[in-house]
Design a protein around this motif. Structure first.
Motif, PDB file in Angstrom:
ATOM      1  N   PHE A 351     -37.265  36.263  26.426  1.00 11.96           N
ATOM      2  CA  PHE A 351     -36.806  35.080  27.152  1.00 11.96           C
ATOM      3  C   PHE A 351     -35.283  35.072  27.231  1.00 11.96           C
ATOM      4  CE2 PHE A 351     -37.231  34.110  22.662  1.00 11.96           C
ATOM      5  CZ  PHE A 351     -36.058  33.439  22.339  1.00 11.96           C
ATOM      6  N   PHE A 352     -34.765  34.370  28.221  1.00 14.62           N
ATOM      7  CA  PHE A 352     -33.323  34.191  28.336  1.00 14.62           C
ATOM      8  C   PHE A 352     -32.886  33.067  27.403  1.00 14.62           C
ATOM      9  CE2 PHE A 352     -34.201  36.324  32.385  1.00 14.62           C
ATOM     10  CZ  PHE A 352     -33.201  37.292  32.370  1.00 14.62           C
ATOM     11  N   TRP A 353     -31.810  33.329  26.670  1.00 12.83           N
ATOM     12  CA  TRP A 353     -31.306  32.335  25.725  1.00 12.83           C
ATOM     13  C   TRP A 353     -30.830  31.089  26.463  1.00 12.83           C
ATOM     14  CZ3 TRP A 353     -25.672  31.630  24.479  1.00 12.83           C
ATOM     15  CH2 TRP A 353     -25.502  30.623  23.522  1.00 12.83           C
ATOM     16  N   TYR A 354     -31.276  29.938  25.947  1.00 10.64           N
ATOM     17  CA  TYR A 354     -30.842  28.662  26.499  1.00 10.64           C
ATOM     18  C   TYR A 354     -29.691  28.138  25.640  1.00 10.64           C
ATOM     19  CZ  TYR A 354     -31.065  23.955  28.511  1.00 10.64           C
ATOM     20  OH  TYR A 354     -30.767  22.779  29.164  1.00 10.64           O
ATOM     21  N   ASP A 355     -28.528  27.973  26.258  1.00  9.69           N
ATOM     22  CA  ASP A 355     -27.341  27.488  25.563  1.00  9.69           C
ATOM     23  C   ASP A 355     -27.405  25.967  25.497  1.00  9.69           C
ATOM     24  OD1 ASP A 355     -24.815  26.730  24.704  1.00  9.69           O
ATOM     25  OD2 ASP A 355     -23.772  28.291  25.842  1.00  9.69           O
ATOM     26  N   LEU A 356     -27.758  25.438  24.334  1.00 17.98           N
ATOM     27  CA  LEU A 356     -27.917  23.996  24.187  1.00 17.98           C
ATOM     28  C   LEU A 356     -26.602  23.242  24.315  1.00 17.98           C
ATOM     29  CD1 LEU A 356     -30.546  23.774  21.313  1.00 17.98           C
ATOM     30  CD2 LEU A 356     -30.728  22.653  23.534  1.00 17.98           C
ATOM     31  N   GLN A 357     -25.497  23.874  23.987  1.00 19.70           N
ATOM     32  CA  GLN A 357     -24.207  23.196  24.100  1.00 19.70           C
ATOM     33  C   GLN A 357     -23.811  22.981  25.557  1.00 19.70           C
ATOM     34  OE1 GLN A 357     -21.534  25.552  21.611  1.00 19.70           O
ATOM     35  NE2 GLN A 357     -21.816  24.086  19.958  1.00 19.70           N
ATOM     36  N   LEU A 358     -24.144  23.946  26.401  1.00 21.57           N
ATOM     37  CA  LEU A 358     -23.831  23.824  27.831  1.00 21.57           C
ATOM     38  C   LEU A 358     -25.023  23.298  28.634  1.00 21.57           C
ATOM     39  CD1 LEU A 358     -21.804  27.114  28.495  1.00 21.57           C
ATOM     40  CD2 LEU A 358     -20.927  24.810  28.056  1.00 21.57           C
TER      41      LEU A 358
END
Length: 436
Positions: A351-358
């Motif tokens: 899976f593609f990493w989901y950047d929670l900060q952005l």
């Protein structure tokens, strides 16, 4: 026909997890809409995901977690479902829990952004995870939920089509120390010799002398075996090389990157399979060091490397992934635990990493592994026979969802020396079981 899904607001989190579960896992074409009239007029397969249904459509109640855009500890209600405990319980819904919120929580590694007590290497410990608490860690539960969702939708909706995928097995090898005695130098090997004499370790003494005299292969030189067995099962392995110069003296105990034997090995290995960088322990807190190590490998291979796995599995979110992206890494294979087997992100699907900060999906693709040799032997204290049985369980759990099984092994654990005696057959059995 295309599956239409209504939700009052198409948030980045909703878009991310719906695309992952439907497009990546179930191979189903979907469209998300927040327009009520469009949803009501649609004559094809559809369902709603909201706080309340629009009419009498198939309805999945949203817990509200995917509508947020901040990082704070959520209040998670637990419910029973199919003999399991599941998070984000809801009422008056087709399912007794918000399967999409639960899946996002696991895949995004949301809990690793919250305060926790790290282990001795400052890693997130598996026992702090919600999967471990609920007894879900050893199964690719997100993939299982997706299939339950698929069967449910197929029974309720007409003209809905799902694609297929096939189980695949990708063995990966970490090369922390390419050789045990070769390329170590006279001083280091003399020290080893004296230490073996003092301890009366005849096996180690014999290995040092015979290897030094060229009468036998270095114990960690298991590369011919790996090449032959991977060819036998038509597998495409990935090798990760540690190339640290002046790294952490206690953890980056590798051969110097300028060593000619090591460089020849890397070039030869690249002809047999993919090769990636194994960022050192020290580089985890030093992006310049990470960049230097990657440049060494790029120079050797005469091409840009974009695969990696952290040494000691030192993964700190979001810092580690941001550093990898900064130096040009697009594929990372660190997602797994050192002290427990299983599925750290709840899935066996890359899976593609989901950047929670952005609050957005990145272009860094994450490949979760299910089992590591050191986990079985060092942490779980299993015998080779017990390890083989556990690996079979993990392989079968991935086969049941037609997922991807990634294993993590080391060249030295195939040496049949010291505490690794009997473990070569574990690797052989794993390849046989995963290739059936």
């Amino acid at each position: 026909m295309q599956l239409l899904i209504y939700t009052p607001q198409v948030t980045p989190r909703i878009k991310y997890i719906f695309n992952f579960m439907f497009r990546e896992v179930l191979r189903c074409d979907i469209e998300l809409t927040s327009v009520t009239n469009q949803f009501e007029a649609y004559q094809g397969p559809k369902f709603s995901y909201a706080e309340r249904p629009i009419g009498k459509e198939l309805f999945f109640k949203a817990s509200g977690f995917l509508s947020k855009n901040n990082i704070e500890k959520p209040s998670i209600k637990i419910s029973a479902f199919g003999g399991e405990k599941v998070p984000f319980a809801v009422e008056d819904s087709t399912l007794p829990f918000d399967v999409f919120a639960a899946s996002f929580y696991f895949v995004s590694r949301y809990e690793e952004y919250l305060p926790y007590t790290p282990d001795e290497h400052l890693r997130f410990p598996p026992k702090a995870s919600l999967q471990f608490e609920l007894g879900l860690l050893r199964t690719p539960v997100v993939d299982q939920w997706a299939i339950i969702l698929k069967n449910l939708l197929a029974s309720k909706l007409e003209n809905l089509h799902f694609g297929t995928r096939k189980f695949e097995f990708i063995p990966t090898i970490d090369i922390d120390r390419a050789y045990h005695f070769k390329s170590s130098g006279i001083v280091k090997n003399t020290a080893r010799l004296l230490k073996a004499l003092a301890k009366g370790d005849t096996e180690r003494l014999k290995n040092i002398i015979t290897t030094g005299l060229g009468k036998r292969k270095d114990p960690f030189d298991t590369y011919q075996f790996l090449q032959q067995i991977h060819q036998r099962y038509h597998l495409k392995p990935i090798f990760f090389f540690l190339l640290s110069h002046q790294g952490d003296k206690n953890h980056d105990v590798n051969i110097h990157p300028n060593d000619e034997l090591l460089q020849d090995l890397i070039v030869a290995t690249a002809k047999q399979g993919k090769v990636g960088i194994h960022p050192s322990y020290a580089s985890n807190s030093n992006v310049l060091k990470l960049k230097e190590e990657k440049m060494v490998l790029d120079s050797l291979l005469k091409k840009t490397t974009d695969l990696s796995r952290q040494h000691y599995l030192k993964l700190h979110l979001p810092k580690t992934y941001l550093q990898l992206i900064k130096v040009g890494i697009n594929h990372d294979y660190t997602m797994g635990y050192a002290s427990e087997v299983g599925f750290r992100a709840g899935t066996c699907t890359p899976f593609f990493w989901y950047d929670l900060q952005l609050e957005k999906q990145s272009h860094l693709k994450v490949y979760p592994f299910a089992v590591m040799d050191a986990t079985l032997h060092k942490y779980l204290k299993l015998s080779p026979k017990q390890a083989t049985l556990l690996i079979e369980e993990l392989v079968n759990s991935v086969k049941m969802v037609d997922g991807s099984f990634y294993s993590l092994w080391h060249n030295e654990s195939l040496s049949e020396t010291g505490h690794w005696k009997g473990w070569k057959q574990v690797y052989e059995h794993m390849l046989a079981a995963a290739s059936q």
